[in-house]
Design a protein around this motif. Sequence first.
Motif, PDB file in Angstrom:
ATOM      1  N   LEU A   1      54.206  55.111  69.628  1.00 13.85           N
ATOM      2  CA  LEU A   1      53.839  56.542  68.916  1.00 13.85           C
ATOM      3  C   LEU A   1      54.476  56.969  67.739  1.00 13.85           C
ATOM      4  CD1 LEU A   1      51.860  58.799  69.513  1.00 13.85           C
ATOM      5  CD2 LEU A   1      53.204  59.656  71.169  1.00 13.85           C
ATOM      6  N   TYR A   2      55.805  57.000  67.708  1.00 13.08           N
ATOM      7  CA  TYR A   2      56.479  57.222  66.709  1.00 13.08           C
ATOM      8  C   TYR A   2      56.037  56.590  65.328  1.00 13.08           C
ATOM      9  CZ  TYR A   2      60.689  58.219  63.674  1.00 13.08           C
ATOM     10  OH  TYR A   2      61.743  58.393  63.017  1.00 13.08           O
TER      11      TYR A   2
ATOM     12  N   ASN B   1      56.269  64.015  73.337  1.00  9.84           N
ATOM     13  CA  ASN B   1      57.384  64.274  72.941  1.00  9.84           C
ATOM     14  C   ASN B   1      58.382  63.267  73.011  1.00  9.84           C
ATOM     15  OD1 ASN B   1      56.940  67.089  71.966  1.00  9.84           O
ATOM     16  ND2 ASN B   1      56.445  67.566  74.030  1.00  9.84           N
ATOM     17  N   LEU B   2      58.169  61.859  73.344  1.00 10.81           N
ATOM     18  CA  LEU B   2      58.895  60.852  73.734  1.00 10.81           C
ATOM     19  C   LEU B   2      59.860  60.708  72.278  1.00 10.81           C
ATOM     20  CD1 LEU B   2      59.507  58.520  75.318  1.00 10.81           C
ATOM     21  CD2 LEU B   2      58.067  57.392  73.873  1.00 10.81           C
ATOM     22  N   THR B   3      61.325  60.502  72.166  1.00 13.30           N
ATOM     23  CA  THR B   3      61.992  60.524  71.134  1.00 13.30           C
ATOM     24  C   THR B   3      62.373  58.956  70.750  1.00 13.30           C
ATOM     25  OG1 THR B   3      64.135  60.693  72.485  1.00 13.30           O
ATOM     26  CG2 THR B   3      62.901  62.569  71.606  1.00 13.30           C
ATOM     27  N   TYR B   4      62.506  58.668  69.637  1.00 16.08           N
ATOM     28  CA  TYR B   4      62.952  57.341  68.961  1.00 16.08           C
ATOM     29  C   TYR B   4      64.157  57.762  68.055  1.00 16.08           C
ATOM     30  CZ  TYR B   4      63.455  53.085  66.861  1.00 16.08           C
ATOM     31  OH  TYR B   4      64.073  51.946  66.024  1.00 16.08           O
ATOM     32  N   ASN B   5      65.287  57.339  68.344  1.00 15.90           N
ATOM     33  CA  ASN B   5      66.381  57.741  67.609  1.00 15.90           C
ATOM     34  C   ASN B   5      66.777  59.112  67.531  1.00 15.90           C
ATOM     35  OD1 ASN B   5      67.302  54.962  67.331  1.00 15.90           O
ATOM     36  ND2 ASN B   5      66.495  54.714  65.210  1.00 15.90           N
ATOM     37  N   SER B   6      66.291  59.825  68.295  1.00 19.55           N
ATOM     38  CA  SER B   6      66.470  61.341  68.600  1.00 19.55           C
ATOM     39  C   SER B   6      65.350  62.007  67.918  1.00 19.55           C
ATOM     40  CB  SER B   6      67.918  61.823  68.014  1.00 19.55           C
ATOM     41  OG  SER B   6      67.942  61.872  66.584  1.00 19.55           O
ATOM     42  N   GLU B   7      64.302  61.310  67.376  1.00 16.18           N
ATOM     43  CA  GLU B   7      63.304  62.025  66.725  1.00 16.18           C
ATOM     44  C   GLU B   7      61.969  62.093  67.502  1.00 16.18           C
ATOM     45  OE1 GLU B   7      62.864  60.928  62.408  1.00 16.18           O
ATOM     46  OE2 GLU B   7      64.777  62.205  62.024  1.00 16.18           O
ATOM     47  N   THR B   8      61.223  62.822  67.441  1.00 18.44           N
ATOM     48  CA  THR B   8      59.762  62.929  68.175  1.00 18.44           C
ATOM     49  C   THR B   8      58.801  62.469  67.195  1.00 18.44           C
ATOM     50  OG1 THR B   8      59.180  65.070  67.480  1.00 18.44           O
ATOM     51  CG2 THR B   8      60.547  64.900  69.701  1.00 18.44           C
TER      52      THR B   8
ATOM     53  N   LYS C   1      58.002  64.470  58.520  1.00 18.71           N
ATOM     54  CA  LYS C   1      58.845  63.997  57.200  1.00 18.71           C
ATOM     55  C   LYS C   1      58.159  63.025  56.388  1.00 18.71           C
ATOM     56  CE  LYS C   1      61.551  60.284  59.641  1.00 18.71           C
ATOM     57  NZ  LYS C   1      62.623  59.903  60.039  1.00 18.71           N
ATOM     58  N   ALA C   2      56.738  62.451  56.953  1.00 17.75           N
ATOM     59  CA  ALA C   2      56.215  61.438  55.952  1.00 17.75           C
ATOM     60  C   ALA C   2      55.022  62.325  55.275  1.00 17.75           C
ATOM     61  CB  ALA C   2      55.503  60.493  57.022  1.00 17.75           C
ATOM     62  N   GLY C   3      54.822  63.539  55.774  1.00 15.62           N
ATOM     63  CA  GLY C   3      53.759  64.371  55.030  1.00 15.62           C
ATOM     64  C   GLY C   3      52.197  64.059  55.641  1.00 15.62           C
TER      65      GLY C   3
ATOM     66  N   ALA D   1      61.811  71.085  68.977  1.00 23.22           N
ATOM     67  CA  ALA D   1      62.472  69.940  69.411  1.00 23.22           C
ATOM     68  C   ALA D   1      63.284  69.523  68.047  1.00 23.22           C
ATOM     69  CB  ALA D   1      61.729  68.659  69.604  1.00 23.22           C
ATOM     70  N   LYS D   2      64.700  69.172  68.320  1.00 27.98           N
ATOM     71  CA  LYS D   2      65.530  68.779  67.459  1.00 27.98           C
ATOM     72  C   LYS D   2      65.980  67.583  67.403  1.00 27.98           C
ATOM     73  CE  LYS D   2      67.087  73.603  66.304  1.00 27.98           C
ATOM     74  NZ  LYS D   2      68.281  74.558  66.207  1.00 27.98           N
ATOM     75  N   ASN D   3      66.476  66.925  66.265  1.00 21.07           N
ATOM     76  CA  ASN D   3      67.045  65.502  66.229  1.00 21.07           C
ATOM     77  C   ASN D   3      68.404  65.682  66.437  1.00 21.07           C
ATOM     78  OD1 ASN D   3      67.632  66.041  63.673  1.00 21.07           O
ATOM     79  ND2 ASN D   3      66.335  64.588  62.640  1.00 21.07           N
ATOM     80  N   ASP D   4      69.222  64.725  66.205  1.00 23.23           N
ATOM     81  CA  ASP D   4      70.602  64.594  66.293  1.00 23.23           C
ATOM     82  C   ASP D   4      71.268  65.263  65.039  1.00 23.23           C
ATOM     83  OD1 ASP D   4      69.901  62.470  64.255  1.00 23.23           O
ATOM     84  OD2 ASP D   4      71.279  61.118  65.496  1.00 23.23           O
ATOM     85  N   LYS D   5      70.530  65.553  63.927  1.00 25.20           N
ATOM     86  CA  LYS D   5      70.974  66.300  62.832  1.00 25.20           C
ATOM     87  C   LYS D   5      70.678  67.614  62.873  1.00 25.20           C
ATOM     88  CE  LYS D   5      71.121  62.098  59.987  1.00 25.20           C
ATOM     89  NZ  LYS D   5      70.811  61.247  60.747  1.00 25.20           N
ATOM     90  N   ASP D   6      69.915  68.103  63.905  1.00 26.21           N
ATOM     91  CA  ASP D   6      69.555  69.412  64.101  1.00 26.21           C
ATOM     92  C   ASP D   6      68.613  69.680  63.405  1.00 26.21           C
ATOM     93  OD1 ASP D   6      70.476  71.133  66.132  1.00 26.21           O
ATOM     94  OD2 ASP D   6      71.907  72.317  64.879  1.00 26.21           O
ATOM     95  N   TYR D   7      67.666  69.199  63.082  1.00 22.38           N
ATOM     96  CA  TYR D   7      66.411  69.394  62.197  1.00 22.38           C
ATOM     97  C   TYR D   7      65.059  69.375  63.373  1.00 22.38           C
ATOM     98  CZ  TYR D   7      68.540  68.167  57.754  1.00 22.38           C
ATOM     99  OH  TYR D   7      69.234  67.970  56.651  1.00 22.38           O
TER     100      TYR D   7
END
Length: 191
Positions: free
Chosen positions: A129-130, A152-159, A166-168, A185-191
Amino acid sequence: MFAAQNGYNEIVQILINQGAYINATNVYGQTCLILGALYGHNDIVETLINHGSDVNATDDNGFTSLMAAAQNGHKDVVQTLLQHGADIRAKTSYGTSSITLAAFNGHEDVVQTLIEHGADIQAVDDYALYIASLKGDDHEVQKLLEDGYSVNLTYNSETPLHAAAKAGKKSTVKLLLDHSADVSAKNDKDY
């Protein structure tokens, strides 16, 4: 290296017979075997393996010859490498496996071959899905969501929503939001 990369098996054999170091690497840590696999030269892969090339050697990023062949859809090379003991469970330094690379690049026949040899299908499932969201493949995103994948499944902390944003991929972002993607939801960089 050039001979392996460009498919010149006779030259590879001549160089080996003249004492060329079979596991030499380029500036990226790629061996002749990785390059032969990357470009789909099964005859060269067989020649190198038969002369002692390390089938599980990695480049500077942990990328193996099996990963190179799988990523580029070279099923015959994948089969040859597996027959000679390539590690089907190896992962790059980024955590990516051969089956994930094959799936990401749409090589279903290679994915099937890897599954038949014991690859972990869950590695692809968690990533599917990611990747579909990152590519903006709305049809695949819709199908995966209908099949029960968590939006909302995460891959490397991103949904998947992170990936699409991020890919537009505007239509994919809307599709994920229509399926209740978590906008906070935030990733490990707090985005």
